[in-house]
Scaffold this active site. Structure first.
Site, mmCIF file in Angstrom:
data_model
loop_
_atom_site.group_PDB
_atom_site.id
_atom_site.type_symbol
_atom_site.label_atom_id
_atom_site.label_comp_id
_atom_site.label_asym_id
_atom_site.label_seq_id
_atom_site.Cartn_x
_atom_site.Cartn_y
_atom_site.Cartn_z
ATOM 1 N N ALA A 200 1.000 -1.180 0.027
ATOM 2 C CA ALA A 200 -0.374 -0.154 0.041
ATOM 3 C C ALA A 200 1.312 1.743 0.073
ATOM 4 C CB ALA A 200 -1.178 0.404 1.179
ATOM 5 N N GLY B 21 0.520 -4.816 0.936
ATOM 6 C CA GLY B 21 -0.557 -5.023 0.121
ATOM 7 C C GLY B 21 -0.736 -5.304 -0.857
ATOM 8 N N GLU C 277 -0.992 -9.350 -0.070
ATOM 9 C CA GLU C 277 -2.745 -9.389 0.386
ATOM 10 C C GLU C 277 -3.608 -9.345 -0.817
ATOM 11 O OE1 GLU C 277 -3.443 -7.375 4.932
ATOM 12 O OE2 GLU C 277 -3.061 -5.649 2.714
ATOM 13 N N GLU D 267 4.155 -4.677 7.111
ATOM 14 C CA GLU D 267 3.981 -4.506 7.886
ATOM 15 C C GLU D 267 4.851 -3.994 9.632
ATOM 16 O OE1 GLU D 267 1.419 -5.102 4.870
ATOM 17 O OE2 GLU D 267 2.392 -6.166 5.820
#
Length: 257
Positions: free
Chosen positions: A65, A108, A111, A131
């Site tokens: 992300a 992300g 994910e 993360e």
């Protein structure tokens, strides 16, 4: 529609989405996720499309992300804006989605790849949920999907240390379906998508739904769900065509009904 962060194409019966933020290693910002969701809806509602492939660049599928976009958010801002809610559209897509991963697939990006139905990886692919190194944890399903893919022990290893896993280890662990040479990645993913798209769309969607149900329920309930959908297939034209073609030793012509 004109897209700014992705490139959208059709290849026969396959939809192809390419992330296009090279300056940020395809970091996933809200604009990209919104555009991806629009493309997925368009493919989902297009009766000519039977499968979608999502890919990035040779250097990065998606490096997580967009941290610059997240860094200054407060809890109340993120809560009221329902931050990350839009990320689950891939998981809700009824038609199959294939992630073709080369280079970095981090945070992300991983994910998002795990929301797809198959991950085809280049030998250069590198996977991680880093993360923890940023003072946070995965928030788009990483702590839930990764253990289902590779088991608790290895998922804990990756999530708590933030370490990177190469393509060979990812295949051994069950995270990716296939590992291919970098120059064959897109062709391999498109060939798989083309094969899937050649079958009956409703039958393919039912098969996908049934496998996904296995992740959410007990074996007994999953088997009952499978049986109900299996029996319902005998009400379709495509079941009759598939079996008639087999008996006649000819190629079936599925009409998606």
């Amino acid at each position: 529609m004109s897209y700014q962060t992705i490139i959208v194409e059709t290849r026969g019966k396959t939809g192809l989405v390419t992330f296009n933020r090279p300056q940020a290693l395809n970091a996933l910002n809200e604009a990209l996720i919104a555009e991806l969701n629009t493309a997925l809806v368009d493919f989902e509602t297009n009766p000519e499309i039977g499968c979608t492939v999502i890919t990035g660049s040779e250097k990065a599928f998606a490096a997580g992300a967009d941290v610059k976009e997240m860094a200054e958010k407060t809890y109340i801002e993120a809560y009221l804006a329902r931050f990350l809610d839009g990320w689950t559209r891939i998981a809700d897509t009824r038609k199959p989605v294939i992630a073709a991963v080369s280079g970095f697939c981090l945070g992300g990006g991983l994910e998002l790849a795990m929301m797809c139905d198959l991950i085809v990886a280049s030998e250069t692919a590198r996977f991680a949920l880093p993360e923890i190194t940023l003072g946070i944890m995965p928030g788009a399903g990483g702590t839930q999907r990764l253990p289902r893919f590779i088991g608790k022990a290895k998922a804990m290893d990756l999530i708590l240390t933030g370490r990177m896993m190469d393509a060979a280890e990812a295949e051994r662990a069950g995270l990716v379906s296939r590992v291919v040479a970098p120059d064959k990645l897109l062709a391999e993913a498109l060939a798989a998508a083309d094969k899937i798209a050649s079958y009956s769309q409703p039958i393919v969607m039912m098969a996908k739904e049934t496998v996904n149900r296995a992740q959410e329920t007990s074996l007994a309930e999953g088997a009952r769900f499978e049986r109900r959908l299996f029996l319902s297939m005998f009400a379709t034209t495509d079941q009759k065509e598939g079996m008639d073609a087999f008996i006649a030793k000819r190629k079936p012509v599925f009409r998606n009904r």
